[in-house]
Design a protein around this motif. Structure first.
Motif, PDB file in Angstrom:
ATOM      1  N   TYR A 160       0.701  -1.334  -0.141  1.00  0.00           N
ATOM      2  CA  TYR A 160       0.105   0.071  -0.178  1.00  0.00           C
ATOM      3  C   TYR A 160       0.992   1.323   0.022  1.00  0.00           C
ATOM      4  O   TYR A 160       1.987   1.452   0.531  1.00  0.00           O
ATOM      5  CB  TYR A 160      -0.909   0.172   1.189  1.00  0.00           C
ATOM      6  CG  TYR A 160      -1.928  -1.138   1.109  1.00  0.00           C
ATOM      7  CD1 TYR A 160      -3.013  -1.138   0.355  1.00  0.00           C
ATOM      8  CD2 TYR A 160      -1.764  -2.196   1.795  1.00  0.00           C
ATOM      9  CE1 TYR A 160      -3.912  -2.129   0.451  1.00  0.00           C
ATOM     10  CE2 TYR A 160      -2.437  -3.500   1.972  1.00  0.00           C
ATOM     11  CZ  TYR A 160      -3.729  -3.315   1.340  1.00  0.00           C
ATOM     12  OH  TYR A 160      -4.623  -4.248   1.319  1.00  0.00           O
ATOM     13  N   THR A 161       0.363   2.440  -0.487  1.00  0.00           N
ATOM     14  CA  THR A 161       1.155   3.646  -0.371  1.00  0.00           C
ATOM     15  C   THR A 161       0.877   4.167   0.805  1.00  0.00           C
ATOM     16  O   THR A 161       0.035   3.827   1.802  1.00  0.00           O
ATOM     17  CB  THR A 161       0.564   4.635  -1.614  1.00  0.00           C
ATOM     18  OG1 THR A 161      -1.002   4.902  -1.253  1.00  0.00           O
ATOM     19  CG2 THR A 161       0.407   3.983  -3.035  1.00  0.00           C
ATOM     20  N   GLU A 162       1.604   5.405   1.028  1.00  0.00           N
ATOM     21  CA  GLU A 162       1.654   6.081   2.200  1.00  0.00           C
ATOM     22  C   GLU A 162       0.122   6.567   2.861  1.00  0.00           C
ATOM     23  O   GLU A 162      -0.249   6.475   3.873  1.00  0.00           O
ATOM     24  CB  GLU A 162       2.621   7.121   2.198  1.00  0.00           C
ATOM     25  CG  GLU A 162       4.144   6.832   2.372  1.00  0.00           C
ATOM     26  CD  GLU A 162       4.939   8.047   2.478  1.00  0.00           C
ATOM     27  OE1 GLU A 162       4.978   8.587   3.734  1.00  0.00           O
ATOM     28  OE2 GLU A 162       5.735   8.195   1.554  1.00  0.00           O
ATOM     29  N   ALA A 202     -11.228   9.875   4.261  1.00  0.00           N
ATOM     30  CA  ALA A 202     -10.496  10.264   2.950  1.00  0.00           C
ATOM     31  C   ALA A 202     -10.027  11.710   2.973  1.00  0.00           C
ATOM     32  O   ALA A 202      -8.915  11.933   2.153  1.00  0.00           O
ATOM     33  CB  ALA A 202     -10.777   9.665   1.606  1.00  0.00           C
ATOM     34  N   ASP A 203     -10.938  12.380   3.311  1.00  0.00           N
ATOM     35  CA  ASP A 203     -10.581  14.084   3.108  1.00  0.00           C
ATOM     36  C   ASP A 203      -9.629  14.523   4.303  1.00  0.00           C
ATOM     37  O   ASP A 203      -9.288  15.736   4.366  1.00  0.00           O
ATOM     38  CB  ASP A 203     -12.110  14.588   3.242  1.00  0.00           C
ATOM     39  CG  ASP A 203     -12.896  14.442   2.015  1.00  0.00           C
ATOM     40  OD1 ASP A 203     -12.175  14.301   0.995  1.00  0.00           O
ATOM     41  OD2 ASP A 203     -14.008  14.504   1.994  1.00  0.00           O
ATOM     42  N   GLN A 204      -9.463  13.828   5.293  1.00  0.00           N
ATOM     43  CA  GLN A 204      -8.535  14.028   6.510  1.00  0.00           C
ATOM     44  C   GLN A 204      -7.015  13.744   6.421  1.00  0.00           C
ATOM     45  O   GLN A 204      -6.360  13.592   7.450  1.00  0.00           O
ATOM     46  CB  GLN A 204      -9.209  13.587   7.734  1.00  0.00           C
ATOM     47  CG  GLN A 204     -10.918  14.084   7.935  1.00  0.00           C
ATOM     48  CD  GLN A 204     -11.420  13.479   8.872  1.00  0.00           C
ATOM     49  OE1 GLN A 204     -10.797  13.124   9.982  1.00  0.00           O
ATOM     50  NE2 GLN A 204     -12.681  13.578   9.044  1.00  0.00           N
ATOM     51  N   LEU A 205      -6.749  13.031   5.442  1.00  0.00           N
ATOM     52  CA  LEU A 205      -5.365  12.509   5.396  1.00  0.00           C
ATOM     53  C   LEU A 205      -4.543  13.713   5.024  1.00  0.00           C
ATOM     54  O   LEU A 205      -4.739  14.713   4.380  1.00  0.00           O
ATOM     55  CB  LEU A 205      -5.177  11.539   4.003  1.00  0.00           C
ATOM     56  CG  LEU A 205      -6.236  10.370   3.832  1.00  0.00           C
ATOM     57  CD1 LEU A 205      -5.763   9.520   2.635  1.00  0.00           C
ATOM     58  CD2 LEU A 205      -6.229   9.771   5.214  1.00  0.00           C
ATOM     59  N   LYS A 206      -3.292  13.670   5.769  1.00  0.00           N
ATOM     60  CA  LYS A 206      -2.302  14.559   6.061  1.00  0.00           C
ATOM     61  C   LYS A 206      -1.321  14.609   4.640  1.00  0.00           C
ATOM     62  O   LYS A 206      -0.937  15.479   4.464  1.00  0.00           O
ATOM     63  CB  LYS A 206      -1.738  14.652   7.290  1.00  0.00           C
ATOM     64  CG  LYS A 206      -2.383  14.944   8.558  1.00  0.00           C
ATOM     65  CD  LYS A 206      -1.869  14.941   9.705  1.00  0.00           C
ATOM     66  CE  LYS A 206      -2.511  15.208  11.131  1.00  0.00           C
ATOM     67  NZ  LYS A 206      -1.843  14.896  12.237  1.00  0.00           N
TER      68      LYS A 206
END
Length: 254
Positions: free
Chosen positions: A95-97, A127-131
């Motif tokens: 998986y990606t970061e 998904a909208d809260q990813l840093k």
């Protein structure tokens, strides 16, 4: 001096590696077959001793065959898990970061919840809260394998492999089952003293009680007592099945 591994032990390890996780009755059948094929001493009640021999030889590789319990039905499972987080194992993910960050946030939501589940809607909103990099809803759905309406919880293998991580990072939110002493995500909790029990453990413990009382403080147990299924030792052997989720070691949907 450690007991040497035989070809029977090696065959058992190879088959388990190919499955990742294996239900108890399947593991017992595999144990017998490995011993018979390679003419290794077999005792039907010595599976854990047989596995301990393998585990001793896996120690230098920071791997272990771990025994755990399904929070759904109380069945025993065996899984090969990684015990160390190194730079190599960090890079070994498929998986990606930002996908891993979504998984961590999903785990947060599951553990914070009262019932050990997170809704598909809440996961998509994460998904909208990813840093690292915001993820489109469509991308989040792909991570969760064509997500549809439902609820997600942690897969048995995920709990087995990440138990120490979860206990360390969520120590104020999680507890061990008062009966089997394993990590409990889906559980019933005593409203008086705060001890928790897996649903299958609660079902077995209270099965013969007309009025259920907490095993710790003896106060009345206010929850509905779960029904318990037949133990896995009474079920026919079959290949292990996995429910839909992000992976066999991540979340699954109900």
């Amino acid at each position: 001096m450690a007991t040497p591994m035989t070809d029977g032990h090696r065959r058992f390890l190879q088959v388990l590696m190919s499955h990742g996780i294996m239900e108890g009755s399947v593991a017992r059948t595999l144990h017998r077959n490995c011993c018979e094929i390679h003419k290794v001493y077999y005792a039907h009640d010595k599976l854990d001793d047989f596995i301990n021999v393998v585990n001793i030889h896996l120690q230098p590789f920071f791997m272990q065959i771990r025994k755990g319990m399904s929070e759904d039905d109380g069945k025993t499972y065996y899984a090969l898990v990684n015990l160390a987080e190194t730079e190599i194992t960090k890079m070994a993910s498929d998986y990606t970061e930002n996908e891993l960050e979504l998984f961590r946030k999903t785990m947060d939501a599951i553990i914070i919840s009262e019932n050990g589940f997170a809704s598909s809607t809440n996961i998509l909103n994460l998904a909208d809260q990813l840093k690292i990099k915001k993820m489109k809803k469509k991308e989040a759905e792909q991570v969760l394998q064509n997500l549809r309406d439902g609820e997600y919880t942690l897969h048995t293998r995920c709990i087995m492999e990440m138990e120490q991580y979860i206990l360390s990072n969520y120590q104020d939110l999680v507890r061990k089952c008062n009966i089997c002493h394993s990590l409990a995500i889906q559980s019933q909790v005593c409203e008086t003293c705060g001890i928790g029990m897996h649903l299958p453990c609660a079902g077995k413990y209270f099965k013969a009680q007309m009025e259920p009382h907490c095993p710790h403080c003896n106060e009345f147990w206010p929850h509905e007592i779960p029904e318990i299924n037949r133990p896995d030792s009474q079920l026919p052997s079959s290949a292990p099945r996995e429910r839909r989720g992000t992976s066999s070691s991540g979340t699954r949907r109900r």
